[in-house]
Design a protein around this motif. Structure first.
Motif, PDB file in Angstrom:
ATOM      1  N   GLY A   1      -2.280   5.972  13.756  1.00 33.28           N
ATOM      2  CA  GLY A   1      -2.427   6.685  15.019  1.00 33.28           C
ATOM      3  C   GLY A   1      -3.556   7.692  15.078  1.00 33.28           C
ATOM      4  O   GLY A   1      -3.591   8.528  15.991  1.00 33.28           O
ATOM      5  N   GLN A   2      -4.510   7.621  14.148  1.00 31.73           N
ATOM      6  CA  GLN A   2      -5.535   8.668  14.093  1.00 31.73           C
ATOM      7  C   GLN A   2      -6.452   8.697  15.307  1.00 31.73           C
ATOM      8  O   GLN A   2      -7.024   9.746  15.634  1.00 31.73           O
ATOM      9  CB  GLN A   2      -6.366   8.528  12.813  1.00 31.73           C
ATOM     10  CG  GLN A   2      -5.607   8.854  11.548  1.00 31.73           C
ATOM     11  CD  GLN A   2      -6.523   9.032  10.352  1.00 31.73           C
ATOM     12  OE1 GLN A   2      -7.243  10.014  10.238  1.00 31.73           O
ATOM     13  NE2 GLN A   2      -6.502   8.071   9.447  1.00 31.73           N
ATOM     14  N   GLU A   3      -6.561   7.553  16.011  1.00 31.66           N
ATOM     15  CA  GLU A   3      -7.410   7.545  17.197  1.00 31.66           C
ATOM     16  C   GLU A   3      -6.901   8.514  18.272  1.00 31.66           C
ATOM     17  O   GLU A   3      -7.662   8.984  19.121  1.00 31.66           O
ATOM     18  CB  GLU A   3      -7.499   6.127  17.771  1.00 31.66           C
ATOM     19  CG  GLU A   3      -6.191   5.527  18.245  1.00 31.66           C
ATOM     20  CD  GLU A   3      -5.337   4.956  17.129  1.00 31.66           C
ATOM     21  OE1 GLU A   3      -4.222   4.488  17.435  1.00 31.66           O
ATOM     22  OE2 GLU A   3      -5.773   4.974  15.951  1.00 31.66           O
ATOM     23  N   ALA A   4      -5.603   8.845  18.223  1.00 35.90           N
ATOM     24  CA  ALA A   4      -5.039   9.785  19.191  1.00 35.90           C
ATOM     25  C   ALA A   4      -5.585  11.197  19.005  1.00 35.90           C
ATOM     26  O   ALA A   4      -5.510  12.028  19.923  1.00 35.90           O
ATOM     27  CB  ALA A   4      -3.520   9.800  19.093  1.00 35.90           C
ATOM     28  N   LEU A   5      -6.149  11.496  17.844  1.00 36.64           N
ATOM     29  CA  LEU A   5      -6.737  12.814  17.616  1.00 36.64           C
ATOM     30  C   LEU A   5      -7.927  13.059  18.544  1.00 36.64           C
ATOM     31  O   LEU A   5      -8.276  14.209  18.821  1.00 36.64           O
ATOM     32  CB  LEU A   5      -7.174  12.952  16.153  1.00 36.64           C
ATOM     33  CG  LEU A   5      -6.050  12.941  15.108  1.00 36.64           C
ATOM     34  CD1 LEU A   5      -6.630  12.842  13.703  1.00 36.64           C
ATOM     35  CD2 LEU A   5      -5.177  14.186  15.239  1.00 36.64           C
ATOM     36  N   ALA A   6      -8.532  11.981  19.029  1.00 37.66           N
ATOM     37  CA  ALA A   6      -9.659  12.119  19.943  1.00 37.66           C
ATOM     38  C   ALA A   6      -9.228  12.727  21.276  1.00 37.66           C
ATOM     39  O   ALA A   6     -10.080  13.186  22.061  1.00 37.66           O
ATOM     40  CB  ALA A   6     -10.303  10.754  20.179  1.00 37.66           C
ATOM     41  N   SER A   7      -7.913  12.770  21.540  1.00 48.19           N
ATOM     42  CA  SER A   7      -7.398  13.348  22.792  1.00 48.19           C
ATOM     43  C   SER A   7      -7.329  14.865  22.751  1.00 48.19           C
ATOM     44  O   SER A   7      -6.992  15.489  23.767  1.00 48.19           O
ATOM     45  CB  SER A   7      -6.004  12.772  23.086  1.00 48.19           C
ATOM     46  OG  SER A   7      -6.061  11.373  23.278  1.00 48.19           O
TER      47      SER A   7
ATOM     48  N   VAL B   1       9.242  18.406  18.841  1.00 48.25           N
ATOM     49  CA  VAL B   1       7.964  18.266  18.133  1.00 48.25           C
ATOM     50  C   VAL B   1       7.827  16.807  17.693  1.00 48.25           C
ATOM     51  O   VAL B   1       8.609  16.319  16.881  1.00 48.25           O
ATOM     52  CB  VAL B   1       7.893  19.217  16.922  1.00 48.25           C
ATOM     53  CG1 VAL B   1       6.575  19.019  16.176  1.00 48.25           C
ATOM     54  CG2 VAL B   1       8.046  20.663  17.374  1.00 48.25           C
ATOM     55  N   VAL B   2       6.837  16.126  18.244  1.00 40.97           N
ATOM     56  CA  VAL B   2       6.650  14.688  18.021  1.00 40.97           C
ATOM     57  C   VAL B   2       5.442  14.443  17.121  1.00 40.97           C
ATOM     58  O   VAL B   2       4.352  14.994  17.372  1.00 40.97           O
ATOM     59  CB  VAL B   2       6.453  13.951  19.362  1.00 40.97           C
ATOM     60  CG1 VAL B   2       6.259  12.450  19.123  1.00 40.97           C
ATOM     61  CG2 VAL B   2       7.624  14.206  20.300  1.00 40.97           C
ATOM     62  N   VAL B   3       5.619  13.627  16.113  1.00 38.74           N
ATOM     63  CA  VAL B   3       4.502  13.229  15.254  1.00 38.74           C
ATOM     64  C   VAL B   3       3.762  12.081  15.929  1.00 38.74           C
ATOM     65  O   VAL B   3       4.367  11.067  16.283  1.00 38.74           O
ATOM     66  CB  VAL B   3       4.997  12.805  13.859  1.00 38.74           C
ATOM     67  CG1 VAL B   3       3.912  12.022  13.112  1.00 38.74           C
ATOM     68  CG2 VAL B   3       5.394  14.027  13.050  1.00 38.74           C
ATOM     69  N   PHE B   4       2.451  12.241  16.117  1.00 35.73           N
ATOM     70  CA  PHE B   4       1.665  11.199  16.795  1.00 35.73           C
ATOM     71  C   PHE B   4       0.579  10.581  15.913  1.00 35.73           C
ATOM     72  O   PHE B   4      -0.103   9.635  16.314  1.00 35.73           O
ATOM     73  CB  PHE B   4       1.049  11.750  18.089  1.00 35.73           C
ATOM     74  CG  PHE B   4      -0.004  12.807  17.897  1.00 35.73           C
ATOM     75  CD1 PHE B   4      -1.346  12.469  17.780  1.00 35.73           C
ATOM     76  CD2 PHE B   4       0.346  14.160  17.861  1.00 35.73           C
ATOM     77  CE1 PHE B   4      -2.322  13.443  17.624  1.00 35.73           C
ATOM     78  CE2 PHE B   4      -0.632  15.145  17.698  1.00 35.73           C
ATOM     79  CZ  PHE B   4      -1.963  14.789  17.585  1.00 35.73           C
ATOM     80  N   ALA B   5       0.385  11.095  14.699  1.00 36.97           N
ATOM     81  CA  ALA B   5      -0.602  10.504  13.791  1.00 36.97           C
ATOM     82  C   ALA B   5      -0.314  10.910  12.358  1.00 36.97           C
ATOM     83  O   ALA B   5       0.304  11.957  12.092  1.00 36.97           O
ATOM     84  CB  ALA B   5      -2.018  10.937  14.182  1.00 36.97           C
ATOM     85  N   TYR B   6      -0.748  10.053  11.436  1.00 36.36           N
ATOM     86  CA  TYR B   6      -0.728  10.346  10.006  1.00 36.36           C
ATOM     87  C   TYR B   6      -2.160  10.303   9.490  1.00 36.36           C
ATOM     88  O   TYR B   6      -2.960   9.441   9.884  1.00 36.36           O
ATOM     89  CB  TYR B   6       0.065   9.297   9.223  1.00 36.36           C
ATOM     90  CG  TYR B   6       1.569   9.347   9.379  1.00 36.36           C
ATOM     91  CD1 TYR B   6       2.254  10.543   9.449  1.00 36.36           C
ATOM     92  CD2 TYR B   6       2.306   8.159   9.412  1.00 36.36           C
ATOM     93  CE1 TYR B   6       3.635  10.578   9.571  1.00 36.36           C
ATOM     94  CE2 TYR B   6       3.685   8.181   9.530  1.00 36.36           C
ATOM     95  CZ  TYR B   6       4.348   9.388   9.610  1.00 36.36           C
ATOM     96  OH  TYR B   6       5.718   9.422   9.730  1.00 36.36           O
ATOM     97  N   THR B   7      -2.499  11.203   8.591  1.00 36.12           N
ATOM     98  CA  THR B   7      -3.798  11.143   7.921  1.00 36.12           C
ATOM     99  C   THR B   7      -3.749  10.102   6.809  1.00 36.12           C
ATOM    100  O   THR B   7      -2.746   9.426   6.600  1.00 36.12           O
ATOM    101  CB  THR B   7      -4.163  12.496   7.285  1.00 36.12           C
ATOM    102  OG1 THR B   7      -3.240  12.772   6.211  1.00 36.12           O
ATOM    103  CG2 THR B   7      -4.114  13.615   8.298  1.00 36.12           C
ATOM    104  N   GLU B   8      -4.859   9.981   6.084  1.00 35.49           N
ATOM    105  CA  GLU B   8      -4.858   9.216   4.843  1.00 35.49           C
ATOM    106  C   GLU B   8      -3.802   9.797   3.908  1.00 35.49           C
ATOM    107  O   GLU B   8      -3.410  10.961   4.035  1.00 35.49           O
ATOM    108  CB  GLU B   8      -6.209   9.310   4.135  1.00 35.49           C
ATOM    109  CG  GLU B   8      -7.386   8.726   4.863  1.00 35.49           C
ATOM    110  CD  GLU B   8      -8.660   8.955   4.071  1.00 35.49           C
ATOM    111  OE1 GLU B   8      -8.753   8.463   2.924  1.00 35.49           O
ATOM    112  OE2 GLU B   8      -9.563   9.633   4.596  1.00 35.49           O
ATOM    113  N   MET B   9      -3.391   8.994   2.939  1.00 37.22           N
ATOM    114  CA  MET B   9      -2.421   9.476   1.963  1.00 37.22           C
ATOM    115  C   MET B   9      -3.072  10.483   1.021  1.00 37.22           C
ATOM    116  O   MET B   9      -4.189  10.285   0.539  1.00 37.22           O
ATOM    117  CB  MET B   9      -1.842   8.314   1.171  1.00 37.22           C
ATOM    118  CG  MET B   9      -1.109   7.284   2.028  1.00 37.22           C
ATOM    119  SD  MET B   9       0.317   7.979   2.919  1.00 37.22           S
ATOM    120  CE  MET B   9       1.516   8.069   1.583  1.00 37.22           C
TER     121      MET B   9
END
Length: 357
Positions: A195-201, A281-289
Motif C-alpha cells: 500500500g505504499q502508493e497511498a503515501l502519495a496522498s 486508527v486505520v493502517v493503510f500502508a506497510y514499509t519494507e521489512m
C-alpha cells in the motif's frame, strides 16, 4: 665401433653419484614426513604444522558484548545463565560485558575486547563493514526476524483506496483495522511492503507524527518510503515529533496528527487508554521489512568454534524454561535463528547511509 673404457668409467661413476644423491634426498624426505615432532634444524616446530594448528586452536576465553534489557544489580544474575550455558557447551570460558549502547558493541569487537556481539541491525551492519564480522544469528521476536513500519491514519477516506477490513493481531488478540491490501485474511501477518502508493496522498502541510531520527520504524523507513512517493519530508509536511511508538499511535488517535508511523502493530500498546483505537486508527500502508538485530562474531574465531557457538545459541531458548525466561529478560527476545537473511541487514545499511550525511 669399440667403446672407450675411460668414457664407460666416467658414465658409471656419474650414474652411481646421481643414485646416491637421490637416495639421500628420499631418505631425508622420509625422515621429515615420519618424524614424531616435525622439528626443523634449530629444534622449532615445522612452519606448515604450526600454521595449521594456529588456524584450528581455540582461545581459552571469549567475551560477548551486549546491551541488556535489565539494569543495575540484576545484570550479573541475568547474564550468568547464558554465559554458563555457553561455557559448559564449548568447554572454554565465556564472559559477558555490558556495552553502554549498541555502537559500543561494535567498538568492543574492533578493539578485540569482545569476540561476539549481540546488537541491533545497524550495529551488525557496521561490524560487518568495518571489521569483517560474520553474521551468525538473527533475533526472533513474536516468531519473526523482521517487521514492518505501519502508516496509520484517522482519515481513511483520504488514504484508503478500498474497503477497511479488520484482522486479528495474533500477539494480543486485538481486532485492528487495515486497508489497501495490507491484510487480506482474518489473521494479520504484518508483511511489507504494501500500500505504499497511498503515501502519495499526503498533502502539503499535513501533520505527520514521526519519532526520533534514529528510529527505524518511527522515522527512517517511513521517511524513505514517503520520499519514494514524491513527498518532501523536510518542507512538504508538518512533522509532529513524538517519543515512542505508543505516542505515535496516540497522536493519530487524538487528532494531533493525520498520519503517523510506528512498528507493527503498536496500536495494541494503547488499547487500554483508547479502547476504540482498533477502529479509529486505520493502517493503510506497510514499509519494507525492517530487520531485527542478531549475533555476529569476529573473523579471528576458528570456524569450528563459530559453528558450535552458533548451534548452542540457536538452541538456547529451547534448552529449558529458565533459558527462555532469561533470554526474554536479558535482550527482549523469544529466540535466535540461523536464517540470517543478510540481504535485509545490507538494505538497512543503505537506509542508514541516507541519514548519515
Amino acid at each position: 665401433m669399440r667403446s672407450n673404457p675411460r668414457q664407460n668409467l666416467r658414465k658409471t661413476t656419474l650414474v652411481t653419484a646421481l643414485a646416491a644423491t637421490t637416495a639421500l634426498a628420499l631418505a631425508s624426505c622420509s625422515s621429515e614426513a615420519s618424524g614424531s615432532e616435525g622439528t626443523d634444524s634449530d629444534g622449532g616446530s615445522d612452519s606448515a604444522d604450526s600454521a595449521g594448528s594456529t588456524q584450528t586452536e581455540w582461545p581459552e576465553e571469549i567475551t560477548i558484548s551486549l546491551v541488556p534489557s535489565v539494569e543495575g544489580e540484576d545484570l550479573a544474575e541475568a547474564l550468568d545463565p547464558l554465559t554458563t550455558y555457553l561455557s559448559d557447551g564449548l568447554g572454554i570460558t565465556v564472559e559477558g560485558v555490558v556495552a553502554t549502547d549498541y555502537a559500543a558493541t561494535v567498538e568492543a569487537l574492533g578493539a578485540d575486547q569482545a569476540q561476539v556481539l549481540i546488537t541491533d541491525a545497524g550495529s551488525l551492519y557496521n561490524a560487518m563493514e568495518q571489521y569483517d564480522a560474520e553474521l551468525i544469528l538473527r533475533d526472533v521476536r513474536f516468531g519473526a526476524t523482521s517487521y514492518a513500519s505501519i502508516a496509520m491514519t484517522n482519515d481513511p477516506g483520504t488514504y484508503c483506496a478500498d474497503e477497511v477490513v479488520t484482522a486479528t493481531y495474533g500477539a494480543t488478540g486485538d481486532e485492528l483495522s487495515y486497508c489497501n491490501g495490507t491484510e487480506a485474511g482474518p489473521d494479520a501477518a504484518g508483511q511489507g511492503p504494501a500500500g505504499q502508493e497511498a503515501l502519495a496522498s499526503i498533502a502539503e502541510g499535513t501533520p505527520v507524527a514521526l519519532q526520533a531520527a534514529t528510529s527505524p520504524a518511527g522515522y527512517q523507513y517511513p521517511v524513505v518510503a514517503m520520499r519514494e512517493q514524491g513527498i518532501d519530508t523536510d518542507a512538504g509536511i508538518q512533522q509532529i515529533p513524538v517519543e515512542g511508538n505508543n505516542n505515535a499511535v496516540l497522536a493519530v488517535a487524538n487528532g494531533d496528527a493525520e498520519v503517523g508511523f510506528a512498528y507493527w502493530d503498536a496500536r495494541s500498546t494503547v488499547t487500554e487508554e483508547v479502547p476504540t483505537v482498533g477502529e479509529d486508527v486505520v493502517v493503510f500502508a506497510y514499509t519494507e521489512m525492517i530487520p531485527n538485530g542478531g549475533v555476529a562474531v569476529a573473523p579471528s574465531l576458528p570456524e569450528d568454534l563459530v559453528a558450535e557457538l552458533t548451534t548452542l545459541m540457536d538452541d538456547y531458548a529451547d534448552s529449558s524454561d529458565e533459558a527462555a525466561t532469561v533470554m526474554f529478560d536479558l535482550v527482549g527476545l523469544s529466540d535466535w535463528s540461523a536464517d540470517t537473511a543478510e540481504d535485509e541487514i545490507t538494505r538497512y545499511g543503505e537506509i542508514l547511509a541516507e541519514f548519515s550525511q
